[in-house]
Design a protein around this motif. Structure first.
Motif, PDB file in Angstrom:
ATOM      1  N   CYS A 119       0.849  -1.208   0.000  1.00  0.00           N
ATOM      2  CA  CYS A 119       0.000   0.000   0.000  1.00  0.00           C
ATOM      3  C   CYS A 119       0.876   1.246   0.000  1.00  0.00           C
ATOM      4  CB  CYS A 119      -0.911   0.008   1.226  1.00  0.00           C
ATOM      5  SG  CYS A 119      -2.263  -1.188   1.190  1.00  0.00           S
ATOM      6  N   LYS A 120       1.901   1.229   0.836  1.00  0.00           N
ATOM      7  CA  LYS A 120       2.831   2.358   0.927  1.00  0.00           C
ATOM      8  C   LYS A 120       3.548   2.566  -0.400  1.00  0.00           C
ATOM      9  CE  LYS A 120       6.511   1.800   3.514  1.00  0.00           C
ATOM     10  NZ  LYS A 120       7.712   2.109   2.672  1.00  0.00           N
ATOM     11  N   TRP A 121       3.920   1.456  -1.054  1.00  0.00           N
ATOM     12  CA  TRP A 121       4.591   1.566  -2.352  1.00  0.00           C
ATOM     13  C   TRP A 121       3.704   2.247  -3.380  1.00  0.00           C
ATOM     14  CZ3 TRP A 121       2.983  -0.281  -7.062  1.00  0.00           C
ATOM     15  CH2 TRP A 121       3.892  -0.149  -8.115  1.00  0.00           C
ATOM     16  N   ASP A 124       3.661   5.883  -2.719  1.00  0.00           N
ATOM     17  CA  ASP A 124       4.972   6.441  -3.024  1.00  0.00           C
ATOM     18  C   ASP A 124       5.156   6.634  -4.529  1.00  0.00           C
ATOM     19  OD1 ASP A 124       7.496   7.335  -1.973  1.00  0.00           O
ATOM     20  OD2 ASP A 124       8.398   5.539  -2.827  1.00  0.00           O
ATOM     21  N   ARG A 125       4.677   5.668  -5.295  1.00  0.00           N
ATOM     22  CA  ARG A 125       4.820   5.777  -6.752  1.00  0.00           C
ATOM     23  C   ARG A 125       4.002   6.948  -7.289  1.00  0.00           C
ATOM     24  NH1 ARG A 125       4.535   1.170 -11.464  1.00  0.00           N
ATOM     25  NH2 ARG A 125       4.392   2.623 -13.207  1.00  0.00           N
ATOM     26  N   ASP A 129       5.500  10.141  -9.362  1.00  0.00           N
ATOM     27  CA  ASP A 129       5.162  10.347 -10.775  1.00  0.00           C
ATOM     28  C   ASP A 129       4.189  11.487 -11.027  1.00  0.00           C
ATOM     29  OD1 ASP A 129       6.775   8.170 -11.230  1.00  0.00           O
ATOM     30  OD2 ASP A 129       5.138   6.757 -11.557  1.00  0.00           O
ATOM     31  N   HIS A 130       3.400  11.868  -9.996  1.00  0.00           N
ATOM     32  CA  HIS A 130       2.327  12.856 -10.229  1.00  0.00           C
ATOM     33  C   HIS A 130       2.283  13.896  -9.112  1.00  0.00           C
ATOM     34  CE1 HIS A 130       0.906  10.206 -13.427  1.00  0.00           C
ATOM     35  NE2 HIS A 130       0.947   9.203 -12.574  1.00  0.00           N
ATOM     36  N   LYS A 140       2.027  12.142   1.873  1.00  0.00           N
ATOM     37  CA  LYS A 140       3.246  11.991   2.679  1.00  0.00           C
ATOM     38  C   LYS A 140       2.903  11.562   4.101  1.00  0.00           C
ATOM     39  CE  LYS A 140       6.570  15.115   0.461  1.00  0.00           C
ATOM     40  NZ  LYS A 140       7.332  16.389   0.618  1.00  0.00           N
ATOM     41  N   LYS A 141       1.889  12.186   4.655  1.00  0.00           N
ATOM     42  CA  LYS A 141       1.477  11.838   6.015  1.00  0.00           C
ATOM     43  C   LYS A 141       0.988  10.392   6.079  1.00  0.00           C
ATOM     44  CE  LYS A 141      -1.492  13.344   9.827  1.00  0.00           C
ATOM     45  NZ  LYS A 141      -2.498  14.341  10.271  1.00  0.00           N
ATOM     46  N   ALA A 142       0.189  10.002   5.085  1.00  0.00           N
ATOM     47  CA  ALA A 142      -0.309   8.622   5.054  1.00  0.00           C
ATOM     48  C   ALA A 142       0.853   7.631   4.929  1.00  0.00           C
ATOM     49  CB  ALA A 142      -1.277   8.450   3.888  1.00  0.00           C
ATOM     50  N   LYS A 143       1.825   7.957   4.099  1.00  0.00           N
ATOM     51  CA  LYS A 143       2.979   7.082   3.918  1.00  0.00           C
ATOM     52  C   LYS A 143       3.746   6.924   5.228  1.00  0.00           C
ATOM     53  CE  LYS A 143       7.390   6.753   1.516  1.00  0.00           C
ATOM     54  NZ  LYS A 143       8.356   7.443   0.635  1.00  0.00           N
ATOM     55  N   GLU A 144       3.919   8.011   5.967  1.00  0.00           N
ATOM     56  CA  GLU A 144       4.624   7.937   7.256  1.00  0.00           C
ATOM     57  C   GLU A 144       3.890   7.033   8.240  1.00  0.00           C
ATOM     58  OE1 GLU A 144       4.951  11.957   8.518  1.00  0.00           O
ATOM     59  OE2 GLU A 144       6.401  12.517   6.956  1.00  0.00           O
TER      60      GLU A 144
END
Length: 343
Positions: A119-121, A124-125, A129-130, A140-144
């Motif tokens: 999910c994180k990947w 991140d992609r 890309d966008h 960014k917050k969700a990824k952290e």
């Protein structure tokens, strides 16, 4: 054709397998495309309607080599094994592990680590890309948060705790899934996961994709001799494909979610491919379902490098590889189950 984990995968739907001496011959039409020593294999997996010669099947049974047949679309047909090489010991071990929470946790946390990592990947992609088309701070917050949940999942000791971490991660992931939809926003907007029935176009796509993936995992587990109905995270319930649901968790983001986003963002599927039924349920039109299935089959033929095996494989073979790895862990051939961590 692909040789992985002492298994020969034959994915050409026009292939025919036969025996020559101590080798298996693979032919397409009347052209020989491969020849392999039988001594190299424990299993042969064939996605072809043409099948194999009785001589080859007899030799494989004599040698204890299992031969599994699937339709080109991945439907399990049958498996040929010798009388002494059944899967009773593997299944007995599976049932023991399922009944033991401590042992189940060792497998389940890897399923969930794989799911959250993937999910994180995907987030991140999209960020890479966008960047100019999304709410970058939100992603960014969700990824952290997802990164922290991966660490938590690695150190958890109970199934209830794992379910809690997985639920929190899913909520964070789906809270920003709408940001990943870049085109056709007026027709494909996502405000949260709903199912049974899906109430919008995006959920209809996700639910259908998850159903297809569950069936592929079910077929893969049958092939390796595991009981698809006895899981470690999803507990026993009559008719529930619990282990198939377990196995698909780590593959959802990279096999289904990414595929659905591609269909939408590339405008391959459109608003008129869906029908709003009485009661609010959204379903495919006949042409929409056909489009989805056609593109799904094409997607499964795409070649990637498996992150654990470091070998080239088609996407469609990934559930079968993960099922093989799971069976080998349960048998004691591996120290741990290696989840599919996409990079």
């Amino acid at each position: 054709m692909r040789k992985l984990l002492n298994t020969l995968f034959v994915t050409n739907e026009d292939a025919y397998l036969s025996l020559k001496g101590e080798t298996v011959i693979v032919e397409v039409g009347k052209i020989k495309v491969g020849q392999f020593p039988l001594i190299n294999f424990e299993e042969i997996v064939c996605f072809s309607y043409r099948g194999a010669s009785p001589q080859l099947l007899g030799k494989c049974a004599e040698r204890g080599i299992g031969v599994s047949f699937f339709s080109p679309y991945g439907k399990f047909l049958f498996r040929v094994i010798d009388n002494e090489n059944g899967n009773v010991l593997l299944r007995k071990t599976q049932y023991h592990v399922s009944d033991n929470e401590d042992q189940s946790v060792l497998i389940v946390k890897n399923f969930i680590v794989g799911k959250i990592y993937n999910c994180k990947w995907l987030l991140d992609r999209t960020m890479r890309d966008h960047e100019l088309r999304i709410d970058l701070d939100k992603l960014k917050k969700a990824k952290e948060i997802l990164s922290e949940r991966v660490k938590q999942a690695l150190n958890i000791g109970s199934l209830d705790e794992i379910r809690g971490v997985e639920g929190e991660a899913a909520q964070v992931y789906f809270s920003c899934f709408d940001e990943l939809i870049l085109n056709q926003k007026e027709s494909f907007h996502f405000q949260g996961r709903n199912r049974r029935p899906p109430l919008d176009n995006v959920n209809a796509l996700l639910s259908f994709g998850y159903s297809l993936l569950t069936n592929e995992c079910f077929n893969a587990l049958q092939m390796v001799g595991l009981d698809p109905y006895v899981g470690f995270l999803h507990r026993d319930r009559p008719g529930r494909k619990s282990l198939a649901l377990d196995l698909m968790e780590e593959l959802r983001p990279v096999l289904v979610d990414r595929f659905v986003l591609t269909l939408i963002n590339n405008r391959q599927i459109k608003e008129d491919d869906f029908v709003l039924n009485e009661g609010g349920a959204v379903t495919f039109t006949e042409s929409g379902r056909k489009l989805f299935l056609t593109e799904w089959q094409n997607h499964k033929k795409e070649v990637i490098t498996h992150p654990y095996l470091k070998e080239k494989v088609q996407w469609g073979i990934v559930p079968y590889i993960q099922a093989l790895l799971l069976a080998r862990y349960i048998r004691g051939d591996l120290d741990g189950y290696p989840p599919f961590l996409w990079r």
